[in-house]
Design a protein around this motif. Structure first.
Motif, PDB file in Angstrom:
ATOM      1  N   ARG A 596       0.850  -1.206   0.000  1.00 24.22           N
ATOM      2  CA  ARG A 596       0.000   0.000   0.000  1.00 24.22           C
ATOM      3  C   ARG A 596       0.882   1.252   0.000  1.00 24.22           C
ATOM      4  O   ARG A 596       0.571   2.235  -0.685  1.00 24.22           O
ATOM      5  N   ALA A 597       1.973   1.207   0.752  1.00 24.65           N
ATOM      6  CA  ALA A 597       2.886   2.347   0.793  1.00 24.65           C
ATOM      7  C   ALA A 597       3.455   2.621  -0.595  1.00 24.65           C
ATOM      8  O   ALA A 597       3.520   3.781  -1.035  1.00 24.65           O
ATOM      9  N   ALA A 598       3.870   1.570  -1.300  1.00 21.48           N
ATOM     10  CA  ALA A 598       4.426   1.750  -2.639  1.00 21.48           C
ATOM     11  C   ALA A 598       3.402   2.361  -3.579  1.00 21.48           C
ATOM     12  O   ALA A 598       3.714   3.259  -4.373  1.00 21.48           O
ATOM     13  N   GLU A 599       2.155   1.894  -3.480  1.00 18.46           N
ATOM     14  CA  GLU A 599       1.091   2.430  -4.341  1.00 18.46           C
ATOM     15  C   GLU A 599       0.872   3.913  -4.089  1.00 18.46           C
ATOM     16  O   GLU A 599       0.772   4.718  -5.031  1.00 18.46           O
ATOM     17  N   LEU A 600       0.797   4.309  -2.823  1.00 21.66           N
ATOM     18  CA  LEU A 600       0.531   5.709  -2.479  1.00 21.66           C
ATOM     19  C   LEU A 600       1.714   6.609  -2.817  1.00 21.66           C
ATOM     20  O   LEU A 600       1.525   7.740  -3.307  1.00 21.66           O
ATOM     21  N   LEU A 601       2.917   6.147  -2.555  1.00 17.28           N
ATOM     22  CA  LEU A 601       4.093   6.957  -2.878  1.00 17.28           C
ATOM     23  C   LEU A 601       4.256   7.112  -4.386  1.00 17.28           C
ATOM     24  O   LEU A 601       4.677   8.174  -4.864  1.00 17.28           O
ATOM     25  N   THR A 602       3.916   6.081  -5.130  1.00 13.32           N
ATOM     26  CA  THR A 602       3.950   6.192  -6.591  1.00 13.32           C
ATOM     27  C   THR A 602       2.951   7.241  -7.054  1.00 13.32           C
ATOM     28  O   THR A 602       3.268   8.099  -7.909  1.00 13.32           O
ATOM     29  N   ARG A 603       1.749   7.191  -6.484  1.00 10.19           N
ATOM     30  CA  ARG A 603       0.708   8.156  -6.850  1.00 10.19           C
ATOM     31  C   ARG A 603       1.156   9.580  -6.510  1.00 10.19           C
ATOM     32  O   ARG A 603       0.961  10.523  -7.296  1.00 10.19           O
ATOM     33  N   ALA A 604       1.787   9.756  -5.340  1.00  2.00           N
ATOM     34  CA  ALA A 604       2.247  11.084  -4.931  1.00  2.00           C
ATOM     35  C   ALA A 604       3.342  11.596  -5.860  1.00  2.00           C
ATOM     36  O   ALA A 604       3.319  12.756  -6.299  1.00  2.00           O
ATOM     37  N   SER A 605       4.304  10.747  -6.166  1.00  2.00           N
ATOM     38  CA  SER A 605       5.410  11.168  -7.042  1.00  2.00           C
ATOM     39  C   SER A 605       4.889  11.572  -8.413  1.00  2.00           C
ATOM     40  O   SER A 605       5.309  12.596  -8.976  1.00  2.00           O
ATOM     41  N   GLU A 606       3.991  10.771  -8.955  1.00  2.00           N
ATOM     42  CA  GLU A 606       3.420  11.088 -10.263  1.00  2.00           C
ATOM     43  C   GLU A 606       2.656  12.407 -10.223  1.00  2.00           C
ATOM     44  O   GLU A 606       2.682  13.191 -11.190  1.00  2.00           O
ATOM     45  N   ALA A 607       1.977  12.676  -9.106  1.00  4.21           N
ATOM     46  CA  ALA A 607       1.222  13.929  -8.977  1.00  4.21           C
ATOM     47  C   ALA A 607       2.164  15.131  -8.944  1.00  4.21           C
ATOM     48  O   ALA A 607       1.882  16.168  -9.558  1.00  4.21           O
ATOM     49  N   PHE A 608       3.262  15.029  -8.228  1.00  6.22           N
ATOM     50  CA  PHE A 608       4.230  16.130  -8.201  1.00  6.22           C
ATOM     51  C   PHE A 608       4.785  16.402  -9.601  1.00  6.22           C
ATOM     52  O   PHE A 608       4.889  17.554 -10.022  1.00  6.22           O
ATOM     53  N   VAL A 609       5.124  15.360 -10.312  1.00  6.35           N
ATOM     54  CA  VAL A 609       5.689  15.531 -11.654  1.00  6.35           C
ATOM     55  C   VAL A 609       4.638  16.133 -12.588  1.00  6.35           C
ATOM     56  O   VAL A 609       4.925  17.047 -13.376  1.00  6.35           O
ATOM     57  N   ALA A 610       3.395  15.654 -12.494  1.00 11.89           N
ATOM     58  CA  ALA A 610       2.330  16.162 -13.351  1.00 11.89           C
ATOM     59  C   ALA A 610       2.061  17.635 -13.087  1.00 11.89           C
ATOM     60  O   ALA A 610       1.679  18.390 -13.994  1.00 11.89           O
TER      61      ALA A 610
END
Length: 985
Positions: A596-610
């Motif tokens: 779950r941590a990996a999923e959320l951190l991936t989502r956060a990183s992608e949001a920052f880049v976007a």
């Protein structure tokens, strides 16, 4: 040297000269050669004097006292002219051989007139012709003379004649010839052709006592000019290791200093100077001293141009030197020597070359080498952004433009915004600024101070209130509360944020402030609560502190609910929504839910880049890398690490670069990608050194880099890097396991390089540390490896002691295979001793056999364990037989030899039976034993038995793979055995 009052005989003299020649180059070896000449003169044997003079000449030539070699050569030549019959075949050859050294060596001595050099060159040509030698060596020497004095037309003609002449016994070895030929090609601007010509030397096809040392040094600048940087780095590490102990190779040493000076490795270059203080003043070979001083001037001028002219640097003994002082001194000395050569040569060629060398510009701004060096300057700081708008006519920054740029960067949440506001503060007077300006200025000044900015955040809040922005005032107070938490005052921070939190929600509900300000307060509170979770984990362990974790999760979800609906409309709000996702990911990791941590951190990183904020993604991508590794997802870990490096490239501090590169190196290394892993470990050590973390993070990166290079078979490079890492590795910082592993790897490298004694020293040091560990397998293995190395180094008593230690450890561990191998090795050592050596060897081999038999296979053992024991027993009998057969003395009578061979055959026959029981898996071992038995049977005059053995081997390989070298070798040996037995039948 003989004892007092006792003269050497000729054999003792020869042994002493051989021993002296094997000593390190330098004045001590030269002085010993002079004493040995005196001993030779006492013998009244002309050949003894001839050999001692030849020895003296050789050691002078390979030292810093080359100017001394002319006297023994002149005496040798006179002895030849007077009584050539006193010279044996070897010394006759040697006399003509050293003509090359003398003729070419004269050109490096400016006091020798050019006419004398030409006379000696003519004398060499005449004597070679009389002796029937090819002119190849003569033309090669003429080429050396011509190129050295700047007669390039003659050099080209001599070069062509050299290559056209036949090679004979007077020609230099292939390696030396290729070095000089490649050097000439590089001088004429054909670097790629030079490197191709040098390839057989670089790959080890042709070697000699001073090659590939010189070729590696000469290849450095051509590789840099061609942009082949990885090869240049490798050649420096490998080549300098070879040149370091060779006193006579000052010119090649200078090439390595030059390479460092032209690749941003000034610190490394200074360390090289410090290793050879005598090179500044040794006057026996003026040409190489001139070359060395020229690159010293190049290096120290470079340091001075970097603003480091006042830095203390290594220089000639007797005083302390600054870089600027040494630059001036070295330039004067180098040009003075060059002037002496030019005066002798009648040209300005040498001075011109020296000036060109001293005035070179760097070829590469930065080429990390992977070895430790004390930095010459602080790490470079990324410059603050330049104002993007107009400047005043007098060149001063325009305040309005600075304010506009600072607000633009702040709105974009750019890392440079704090520096931009600092530029505003420097340019503005207080009366030039509005209350809003002062509020933002103070707010950003506080951000730049971190935990020290609490009071300034409070002042910024007051200024925002005065400017009519209560929402931003509350946000500033929340920022102040968060920095309290960063300094460990989380309870106080929670109290400080509670009022801004309640007020901003009410204000937002009333429409008195926007979502930006409300989200800024909420993110401050969520950060404080996350900090409490971190503190609870440190105190109680991860997963504990459930109340703190629940509170932080509630705060993050509240932030996400507020910010996510507006994330597409505002960059700041989008960053708050992404941070909420990241916080939830961190909390999931603390709760032990890695997926779950990996999923959320991936989502956060992608949001920052976007959102156009990639620099904020770096922290979470780095965290995601670690979680993916924990989950065993190497592909995701590599992807996250690469993303972090990409997104942080322009914004990370040096230590951040080092950590990310090292993380990626470890991921790649774990998946067997050792080349790319080494590249990133190299970058990691560079950035760690730049960030002042050389003894900690840098040492670990060098440790890892050495391991990756070792796995690629780059033994010399790995050894250089590991030796550089070792002094800074500490048990407190890196763990004693890292120290043991570094010693272990170094032992592996040095063994491959043929440096067995040094390998043993590293393995023994590692064993001493491992001795203290509860699990003793590493201790046993290291003792065993050290014993093998000591044996290869001919240190037999020490090897026996180390094998005995290893055997005791293997026995205590219940490792019968290790015990048996240590016993067999001790037996082979024992048989090399005179007297009772064979009896001791028999006892040890017998003990090895009994150890195998005591571990006889039983029904409780699996098939693999049984087969391993059978193979071990068969191998022990095979070695027992070989040992006995080889121990027969040369002067033994037939009866004694037959008895030994019968004993050996009995053991080899048992070995054949053992291997036969293992089937096809032991085919090669079986046929090897069968052939050994066959040869013994032939020697014991049983040709029919021997022939039968040979036919069994041929039948075993009737359908064998003819491309398999073992099959080919076995069949050929079996056929030889058949022919041998047929001739005696």
């Amino acid at each position: 040297m003989s004892r007092t009052g006792e003269n050497m005989d000729f054999d003792a003299l020869r042994r002493a000269m051989q021993e002296n020649y094997e000593q390190p180059e330098g004045p001590a070896r030269n002085a010993r050669a002079e004493l040995l000449l005196a001993e030779a003169e006492k013998l009244n044997i002309p050949l003894a004097v001839i050999e001692a003079l030849g020895h003296q000449l050789k050691v002078y030539n390979y030292s810093s006292e080359k100017d001394k070699m002319f006297v023994p050569f002149a005496r040798l030549l006179r002895m030849w002219d007077e009584r050539p019959e006193d010279f044996d075949e070897y010394e006759t050859h040697s006399l003509h051989w050293v003509f090359k050294w003398v003729s070419s060596g004269m050109v490096g001595q400016p006091h020798v007139p050019l006419a004398s050099i030409e006379k000696w060159l003519g004398e060499m040509e005449h004597r070679y012709r009389l002796a029937g030698h090819s002119e190849r060596a003569v033309r090669s020497t003429e080429f050396t003379v011509a190129r050295s004095i700047g007669d390039l037309g003659r050099a080209e003609r001599a070069y062509t004649a050299w290559l056209a002449a036949d090679r004979d016994t007077m020609a230099d070895c292939h390696a030396c010839e290729l070095h000089d030929q490649g050097w000439w090609l590089a001088e004429r601007g054909t670097d790629a052709e030079a490197l191709e010509l040098w390839r057989p030397v670089l790959e080890g096809e042709y070697t000699c006592a001073h090659e590939p040392h010189a070729v590696l040094a000469s290849s450095l600048l051509p590789l840099l000019r061609l942009g082949r940087l990885d090869e240049a780095r490798a050649h420096h590490l490998r080549g300098f290791r070879l040149v370091r102990p060779m006193e006579s190779m000052r010119g090649a040493y200078a090439d390595h200093v030059e390479f460092c000076a032209l690749t941003g490795n000034e610190a490394r270059a200074l360390e090289l100077l410090a290793e050879r203080p005598a090179y500044f003043t040794d006057a026996g070979e003026p040409r190489s001293r001139m070359d060395f001083l020229a690159v010293v001037a190049l290096l120290t001028d470079r340091l001075t141009s970097l603003g480091l002219g006042a830095q203390t640097v290594p220089g000639p003994a007797g005083r302390t030197w600054t870089a600027a002082e040494l630059a001036a001194h070295a330039r004067v000395e180098a040009l003075s020597l060059a002037g002496r050569f030019d005066e002798r040569n009648g040209t300005a060629y040498v001075s011109g070359r020296v000036r060109e060398r001293m005035d070179q510009l760097p070829l590469v701004e930065r080429l990390p080498l992977g070895v430790r060096a004390t930095p010459t300057a602080a790490a470079p700081v990324r410059p603050a952004p330049a104002p993007s708008a107009d400047a005043a006519a007098d060149g001063e920054p325009d305040l309005a433009a600075l304010l506009a740029e600072a607000r633009r960067l702040s709105a974009a949440l750019h890392p440079d915004s704090v520096a931009a506001w600092a530029a505003v503060a420097e340019a503005a007077d207080d009366e030039d600024l509005t209350p809003r300006d002062r509020a933002e200025l103070t707010d950003h000044e506080a951000m730049g101070l971190g935990p020290e900015g609490v009071e300034l955040f409070a002042r910024a809040a007051e200024l925002y209130e005065a400017a009519g922005d209560p929402g931003e005032a509350l946000a500033a107070r929340a920022r102040g509360a968060y920095v309290l938490a960063l300094s460990g005052r989380t309870r106080e921070a929670l109290a400080a944020v509670s009022e801004p939190y309640e007020r901003v929600l009410a204000l937002f509900a009333e429409g008195g402030t926007g979502v930006q300000q409300a989200a800024s307060v909420l993110v401050g509170r969520a950060r404080i609560l996350l900090q409490r979770v971190h503190e609870a984990a440190e105190t109680n362990g991860a997963g504990d502190g459930s109340a703190a974790l629940a509170a932080a999760e509630t705060a993050a979800r509240e932030l996400l609910a507020l910010a996510e609906p507006e994330a597409g409309n505002d960059v700041l709000v989008a960053s708050r929504a992404a941070e909420a996702q990241a916080t939830l990911g961190e909390l999931a990791a603390h709760a032990g839910d890695a997926e779950r941590a990996a999923e959320l951190l991936t989502r956060a990183s992608e949001a920052f880049v976007a959102a156009g904020l990639p620099w904020f993604a770096v922290e979470y991508e780095a965290r995601l890398t670690g979680i993916a590794r924990h989950l065993g997802d190497a592909e995701a870990a590599e992807r996250a690490a690469r993303a972090a490096l990409e997104h942080g490239a322009d914004f990370l501090e040096p230590t951040g670069h080092a950590q990310l590169h090292l993380q990626l190196a470890e991921i790649l290394g774990a998946t067997g990608q050792f080349g790319p892993a080494a590249d990133h470990a190299l970058e990691a050590q560079h950035w760690a050194d730049e960030g002042g973390e050389g003894p900690t993070l840098g040492a670990w990166a060098r440790h890892q880099l050495g391991g990756f290079l070792l796995r690629q078979g780059s033994w010399a490079e790995a050894a250089e890097v590991l030796e550089s890492a070792l002094p800074e590795l500490s048990a407190q910082t890196h763990g004693d396991g890292a120290i043991v592993q570094t010693h272990w790897w170094l032992g592996d490298c040095l063994t491959e390089l043929g440096e067995h004694r040094e390998a043993a020293e590293h393995w023994l040091q590692a064993a001493e540390i491992a001795r203290q560990w509860p699990e003793q397998r590493d201790h046993a293995m290291l003792a065993h490896l050290a014993a093998e190395a000591l044996g290869h180094a001919e240190l037999l008593p020490e090897a026996e002691q180390a094998y005995a230690r290893a055997g005791d450890l293997w026995r205590s561990l219940g490792n019968v295979h290790g015990l048996i191998r240590s016993l067999r090795a001790r037996a082979w050592l024992a048989v090399r001793e005179e007297g009772s050596g064979l009896d001791t060897a028999r006892e040890l081999m017998g003990e090895a056999v009994r150890a195998c038999q005591d571990e006889a296979p039983d029904d409780d053992k699996d098939d693999e364990a049984r087969e391993q024991l059978v193979a071990e027993l068969a191998q022990t009998h095979r070695q027992f037989g070989d040992l006995v057969a080889r121990s027969a003395p040369d002067d033994a009578d037939d009866e004694a030899i037959y008895a030994l061979f019968e004993e050996a055959l009995a053991h080899v026959t048992l070995a054949v039976a053992g291997f036969l029981s293992l089937g096809e898996d032991a085919l090669h071992s079986r046929t090897g034993a069968q052939l050994a038995a066959g040869w013994l049977e032939a020697d014991l005059e049983h040709p029919d038995w021997a022939a039968a053995r040979a036919r069994e081997v041929l039948a075993a390989y009737a359908e064998g793979d003819r491309a398999d070298q073992t099959v080919v070798a076995r069949r050929a040996e079996a056929e030889r055995l058949l022919r041998a037995t047929s001739s005696t039948a």
